[in-house]
Design a protein around this motif. Structure first.
Motif, PDB file in Angstrom:
ATOM      1  N   LYS A 130      30.719  -6.150 -13.751  1.00 32.11           N
ATOM      2  CA  LYS A 130      30.271  -5.064 -12.877  1.00 32.11           C
ATOM      3  C   LYS A 130      30.950  -3.736 -13.223  1.00 32.11           C
ATOM      4  CE  LYS A 130      28.981  -7.820  -8.886  1.00 32.11           C
ATOM      5  NZ  LYS A 130      29.118  -7.986  -7.456  1.00 32.11           N
ATOM      6  N   ALA A 131      31.773  -3.744 -14.262  1.00 33.80           N
ATOM      7  CA  ALA A 131      32.459  -2.509 -14.670  1.00 33.80           C
ATOM      8  C   ALA A 131      31.417  -1.479 -15.101  1.00 33.80           C
ATOM      9  CB  ALA A 131      33.412  -2.798 -15.827  1.00 33.80           C
ATOM     10  N   PRO A 132      31.710  -0.194 -14.885  1.00 29.27           N
ATOM     11  CA  PRO A 132      30.757   0.834 -15.320  1.00 29.27           C
ATOM     12  C   PRO A 132      30.587   0.810 -16.843  1.00 29.27           C
ATOM     13  CG  PRO A 132      32.753   1.831 -14.399  1.00 29.27           C
ATOM     14  CD  PRO A 132      32.881   0.357 -14.245  1.00 29.27           C
ATOM     15  N   MET A 133      29.403   1.187 -17.294  1.00 31.10           N
ATOM     16  CA  MET A 133      29.092   1.196 -18.707  1.00 31.10           C
ATOM     17  C   MET A 133      30.076   2.068 -19.488  1.00 31.10           C
ATOM     18  SD  MET A 133      25.285   1.492 -20.403  1.00 31.10           S
ATOM     19  CE  MET A 133      24.566   1.718 -18.825  1.00 31.10           C
ATOM     20  N   ASN A 134      30.551   3.136 -18.860  1.00 33.50           N
ATOM     21  CA  ASN A 134      31.496   4.018 -19.540  1.00 33.50           C
ATOM     22  C   ASN A 134      32.789   3.303 -19.912  1.00 33.50           C
ATOM     23  OD1 ASN A 134      29.734   6.151 -19.435  1.00 33.50           O
ATOM     24  ND2 ASN A 134      30.604   7.005 -17.558  1.00 33.50           N
ATOM     25  N   GLU A 135      33.190   2.308 -19.114  1.00 30.96           N
ATOM     26  CA  GLU A 135      34.396   1.545 -19.426  1.00 30.96           C
ATOM     27  C   GLU A 135      34.189   0.722 -20.700  1.00 30.96           C
ATOM     28  OE1 GLU A 135      36.866  -2.008 -17.293  1.00 30.96           O
ATOM     29  OE2 GLU A 135      36.271  -0.333 -16.008  1.00 30.96           O
ATOM     30  N   VAL A 136      33.013   0.131 -20.829  1.00 31.17           N
ATOM     31  CA  VAL A 136      32.676  -0.637 -22.031  1.00 31.17           C
ATOM     32  C   VAL A 136      32.634   0.305 -23.235  1.00 31.17           C
ATOM     33  CG1 VAL A 136      30.880  -2.021 -23.150  1.00 31.17           C
ATOM     34  CG2 VAL A 136      31.444  -2.412 -20.742  1.00 31.17           C
ATOM     35  N   PHE A 137      31.971   1.461 -23.090  1.00 31.95           N
ATOM     36  CA  PHE A 137      31.874   2.424 -24.184  1.00 31.95           C
ATOM     37  C   PHE A 137      33.251   2.946 -24.585  1.00 31.95           C
ATOM     38  CE2 PHE A 137      27.291   3.694 -22.862  1.00 31.95           C
ATOM     39  CZ  PHE A 137      26.804   2.527 -23.438  1.00 31.95           C
ATOM     40  N   ALA A 138      34.145   3.127 -23.603  1.00 33.40           N
ATOM     41  CA  ALA A 138      35.492   3.609 -23.896  1.00 33.40           C
ATOM     42  C   ALA A 138      36.248   2.591 -24.751  1.00 33.40           C
ATOM     43  CB  ALA A 138      36.252   3.893 -22.603  1.00 33.40           C
ATOM     44  N   ALA A 139      36.083   1.305 -24.459  1.00 30.12           N
ATOM     45  CA  ALA A 139      36.751   0.269 -25.249  1.00 30.12           C
ATOM     46  C   ALA A 139      36.251   0.280 -26.691  1.00 30.12           C
ATOM     47  CB  ALA A 139      36.509  -1.098 -24.612  1.00 30.12           C
ATOM     48  N   ILE A 140      34.972   0.550 -26.870  1.00 29.70           N
ATOM     49  CA  ILE A 140      34.400   0.610 -28.220  1.00 29.70           C
ATOM     50  C   ILE A 140      34.931   1.842 -28.955  1.00 29.70           C
ATOM     51  CG2 ILE A 140      32.248   0.892 -29.519  1.00 29.70           C
ATOM     52  CD1 ILE A 140      30.902  -0.693 -27.146  1.00 29.70           C
ATOM     53  N   ARG A 141      34.972   2.976 -28.255  1.00 31.11           N
ATOM     54  CA  ARG A 141      35.478   4.213 -28.867  1.00 31.11           C
ATOM     55  C   ARG A 141      36.936   4.065 -29.281  1.00 31.11           C
ATOM     56  NH1 ARG A 141      33.038   6.550 -24.476  1.00 31.11           N
ATOM     57  NH2 ARG A 141      35.054   7.079 -23.596  1.00 31.11           N
ATOM     58  N   GLU A 142      37.720   3.328 -28.487  1.00 29.30           N
ATOM     59  CA  GLU A 142      39.129   3.126 -28.814  1.00 29.30           C
ATOM     60  C   GLU A 142      39.308   2.415 -30.146  1.00 29.30           C
ATOM     61  OE1 GLU A 142      41.284   1.261 -25.639  1.00 29.30           O
ATOM     62  OE2 GLU A 142      40.757   2.850 -24.219  1.00 29.30           O
ATOM     63  N   LYS A 143      38.294   1.717 -30.577  1.00 25.27           N
ATOM     64  CA  LYS A 143      38.335   1.041 -31.879  1.00 25.27           C
ATOM     65  C   LYS A 143      37.925   1.984 -33.007  1.00 25.27           C
ATOM     66  CE  LYS A 143      39.778  -2.835 -31.460  1.00 25.27           C
ATOM     67  NZ  LYS A 143      41.184  -2.970 -31.745  1.00 25.27           N
ATOM     68  N   GLY A 144      37.624   3.248 -32.669  1.00 28.18           N
ATOM     69  CA  GLY A 144      37.284   4.238 -33.676  1.00 28.18           C
ATOM     70  C   GLY A 144      35.839   4.217 -34.126  1.00 28.18           C
ATOM     71  N   VAL A 145      34.979   3.578 -33.358  1.00 36.01           N
ATOM     72  CA  VAL A 145      33.564   3.473 -33.723  1.00 36.01           C
ATOM     73  C   VAL A 145      32.771   4.501 -32.934  1.00 36.01           C
ATOM     74  CG1 VAL A 145      31.554   1.944 -33.717  1.00 36.01           C
ATOM     75  CG2 VAL A 145      33.807   1.029 -34.280  1.00 36.01           C
ATOM     76  N   MET A 146      32.022   5.342 -33.642  1.00 35.01           N
ATOM     77  CA  MET A 146      31.207   6.373 -32.992  1.00 35.01           C
ATOM     78  C   MET A 146      29.921   5.759 -32.440  1.00 35.01           C
ATOM     79  SD  MET A 146      32.821   9.182 -33.033  1.00 35.01           S
ATOM     80  CE  MET A 146      31.498  10.192 -32.444  1.00 35.01           C
ATOM     81  N   MET A 147      29.486   6.287 -31.294  1.00 37.53           N
ATOM     82  CA  MET A 147      28.251   5.835 -30.651  1.00 37.53           C
ATOM     83  C   MET A 147      27.396   7.057 -30.354  1.00 37.53           C
ATOM     84  SD  MET A 147      29.934   3.252 -27.868  1.00 37.53           S
ATOM     85  CE  MET A 147      28.382   2.908 -27.099  1.00 37.53           C
ATOM     86  N   TYR A 148      26.105   6.892 -30.495  1.00 39.54           N
ATOM     87  CA  TYR A 148      25.162   7.960 -30.194  1.00 39.54           C
ATOM     88  C   TYR A 148      24.106   7.396 -29.250  1.00 39.54           C
ATOM     89  CZ  TYR A 148      27.267   9.720 -34.468  1.00 39.54           C
ATOM     90  OH  TYR A 148      28.163  10.123 -35.414  1.00 39.54           O
ATOM     91  N   GLU A 149      23.599   8.234 -28.365  1.00 39.22           N
ATOM     92  CA  GLU A 149      22.526   7.818 -27.476  1.00 39.22           C
ATOM     93  C   GLU A 149      21.353   8.758 -27.688  1.00 39.22           C
ATOM     94  OE1 GLU A 149      23.269   8.053 -23.312  1.00 39.22           O
ATOM     95  OE2 GLU A 149      21.665   6.648 -22.839  1.00 39.22           O
ATOM     96  N   ARG A 150      20.192   8.173 -27.899  1.00 35.28           N
ATOM     97  CA  ARG A 150      18.988   8.967 -28.107  1.00 35.28           C
ATOM     98  C   ARG A 150      17.815   8.198 -27.528  1.00 35.28           C
ATOM     99  NH1 ARG A 150      15.709  10.139 -33.272  1.00 35.28           N
ATOM    100  NH2 ARG A 150      14.567  11.979 -32.617  1.00 35.28           N
TER     101      ARG A 150
END
Length: 176
Positions: A130-150
């Protein structure tokens, strides 16, 4: 059960399935299961706890002809496969691709191309479904992987040069 590249038959048993276009992975938790590739019409039987079956589709080199690879291992990871069914999911040194695949299921976001995530990046994290999606995205960003939304789709691929003028929202602190 039918996926994009396989047919799964189980009369009495428990199993887990991950299926995306061109890739199906199943792990047997009990009973017996039959896994058949669609293109090659080959079949294997999973008949012991933890047995892993994978059907991967690919194009032959320099050809437009597709084929299937069918793989069996008696050493699947049943507890790892069931992680995504729990309220708090704990991942210990798992491939980031696996984490993103499972997170997209319980968070409801779509991924354009999972193969743009570097294969060697791994993650360890505990997160509530139930964690917000931003928390999941933050964990991915911490690994140095860029994400784009389109257009409602999350991508890990760098935007194509001709699309740089297009509206692309970078999910993260900065663009590279």
């Amino acid at each position: 059960m039918e996926t994009s590249n396989s047919l799964i038959a189980c009369g009495n048993g428990d199993f887990s399935v991950v299926a995306v276009k061109g890739y199906t992975r199943t792990v047997l938790m009990g009973g017996k299961l039959s896994l058949r590739s669609r293109m090659e019409k080959r079949q294997l039987e999973l008949d012991c706890y933890g047995a892993l079956g994978v059907v991967a589709s690919y194009r032959k080199k320099n050809s437009n002809v597709s084929t299937d690879s069918l793989t069996y291992s008696p050493y699947g990871n049943p507890s790892g496969e069931l992680t995504w069914t729990k309220a708090v999911r704990t991942y210990r040194d798992v491939p980031l691709r696996q984490f993103v695949t499972e997170a997209s299921r319980w968070q409801g976001f779509r991924v354009e191309n999972i193969y743009c995530i570097p294969a060697d990046v791994r993650i360890s994290i505990s997160v509530c479904y139930k964690a917000p999606m931003n928390e999941v995205f933050a964990a991915i960003r911490e690994k140095g992987v860029m994400m784009y939304e389109r257009q409602g789709m999350v991508s890990f691929c760098r935007p194509k040069k001709e699309n740089h003028a297009a509206v692309v929202k970078v999910i993260g602190r900065y663009a590279q």
